[in-house]
Design a protein around this motif. Sequence first.
Motif: not given
Lengths: 158, 158, 166, 166
Positions: A20-26
């Motif tokens: 699950i991802g990749p995650f950024m800032r928002f």
Amino acid sequence: VYLKQIDVENFKSWRGTQVIGPFMRFNCIIGTNGSGKSNVMDALSFAMGERAASLRVRHLRDLIHGAHIGQPVSATARVAMRYHDDEDRETVFCRRVSGNASEYFINDIHVTLTKYMEELEKIGIVTKAKNCLVFQGTVESIALKDPKERTKMFECIS
Amino acid sequence: VYLKQIDVENFKSWRGTQVIGPFMRFNCIIGTNGSGKSNVMDALSFAMGERAASLRVRHLRDLIHGAHIGQPVSATARVAMRYHDDEDRETVFCRRVSGNASEYFINDIHVTLTKYMEELEKIGIVTKAKNCLVFQGTVESIALKDPKERTKMFECIS
Amino acid sequence: RIHLFSKCFEHVSVVIDQIYKRLCRNSSAQAILSADNPDEPYLSGINYNCVAPGKRFMSMENLSGGEKAIAALALLFAIHSFCPAPFFILDEVDAALDNSNIGKVARFIREESMENMQIIVISLKEEFFSKSDALLGVYSDFDVCMVSRILSLDLYLRTDRQLLIF
Amino acid sequence: RIHLFSKCFEHVSVVIDQIYKRLCRNSSAQAILSADNPDEPYLSGINYNCVAPGKRFMSMENLSGGEKAIAALALLFAIHSFCPAPFFILDEVDAALDNSNIGKVARFIREESMENMQIIVISLKEEFFSKSDALLGVYSDFDVCMVSRILSLDLYLRTDRQLLIF
Ligand SMILES: Nc1ncnc2c1ncn2[C@@H]1O[C@H](COP(=O)(O)OP(=O)(O)OP(=O)(O)O)[C@@H](O)[C@H]1O
Ligand SMILES: Nc1ncnc2c1ncn2[C@@H]1O[C@H](COP(=O)(O)OP(=O)(O)OP(=O)(O)O)[C@@H](O)[C@H]1O
Ligand SMILES: [Mg+2]
Ligand SMILES: [Mg+2]
């Protein structure tokens, strides 16, 4: 420090190994009712050491994919959080449940729960202060806590 | 029998005498956060005999317009529900609070609480069964009642 | 210990008012934390009251559902500023908000994520996901039982945002 | 008394399944009421379980927020069919629903209001108010403190609905 991605393995509605991802800032997680959005929140809370009751189950073994219909697909479920620091060095916090027992790993090294929580606190995650998780339907109750409870909350974070 | 309109007088955010309605078969109340929509629901529940706790206040006198900032504009607050039957004959159920005491009226005749609730039951409103009100934020808890509570609910409506 | 508590209480009381004004986009809004016993706040209860935009000072119980949700977010972000966690996860905190408040809260969260920390929001509303850097779409697949799958979209530099989502 | 209880329990158990199928617009969805002690239901607890569309039988705790809200509405309308009140008031019951479920619930409520009873819904979502007969718009006026006022629109026979609301 920021969260890069989460690896889930047979955790609630997430079967097999999924990233699950990749995650950024928002980041925004969307999807229809019952698709598995809050289960992502449960996966993160689980990896941060939360108890079964906050994960909407009675026993930790109910977290295993299929347990909710009495057909768990595996004996274990696992969630790993991958953190990156400013120089992109990765630290992986991982929790695994087999039956009702939990095991904790930091960068694939088996550690005690105390050590695991200490290391999480070093990057600012204080699970018992619940200072970074807002579960579905609970936002209003945060404003309505009684004064004594609020003092306890302040005690926890100071 | 159907609800034609509601007359509110100095009830919560509704100052002076105002008419809410006319109501048809399918009605929708819209408005911004804090504009006074749930206060309409409180007005109806008040007229149906609900206690202060279900009306989001500690004492009945807090229902009077301005009481929430310590400046009640009047000594009383009043809500009247106007019902019409198939031949358009009107029955008016009215509750008034002065201080913490309530008074009940049917077609402007002062009646006891027992009589008031009996007449409401004749048109199908059984307040203690809460069979027609869903307060804000409580819908999910209706599905999650524990089995014993559900039995009590059935007992109430049968 | 006592010293730490007072420091935390003072810090959060100052910050919460600024955050609440920013969340409401209204400089007359106020968020007030007060201790029953100001000399020794750790021994007594701490009260939290808000003056919502256009309203007078009243107790938190009198506020509406949407007004309470915004008050709660202000408290969360204020506490976070004292004891910062690396990220925040918010699960449908916008459920009780009307369109104008959703816009305000989404803009505030975007500003916070640029400056202070990483934020993950679970939402059903377009106002939120159209302002995010990364969009993670969860969908159901069916086998023996429902299985969740995920699609991730990097919106960061895309100018054709509107096209992408709908 | 005992006889009445059993009659009520039987009636509601049959009706709830039909209502849940209609609410979900899915004939494989199921709503099941069962008593721990079927011979004397009034002495034991009554369990409520739903099989949500595309899902298997599971306990109500495992369902999601939106799924629980729909299950609750089915129970409410089923109880109502046994002990009919002249009207229903629902305050933002659509808060946890996604767009497709809002549409289904709004259509169901419209059908119920045409056939069985008068319904008053408080909602922030356009799907609800665009299907109603009468629209009551509450707005704030300011004096010593906030004052609520109301505007009512009769949408009943209007064909230019879209025009009116926006
Ligand atoms: N142990 C499990 N194994 C497999 N699936 C599970 C398990 N536990 C729960 N589920 C599934 O997860 C679903 C609920 O998911 P979740 O609560 O994440 O939904 P959601 O996307 O948050 O929905 P909403 O928008 O309504 O809040 C249930 O319907 C169930 O099918
Ligand atoms: N006794 C009172 N006198 C005057 N105004 C009051 C009184 N009690 C409550 N209020 C006002 O009513 C407001 C809350 O109204 P209400 O709960 O009906 O809002 P709402 O329209 O339902 O909003 P939401 O969409 O957020 O649920 C408060 O902000 C307060 O200003
Ligand atoms: Mg959810
Ligand atoms: Mg409301």
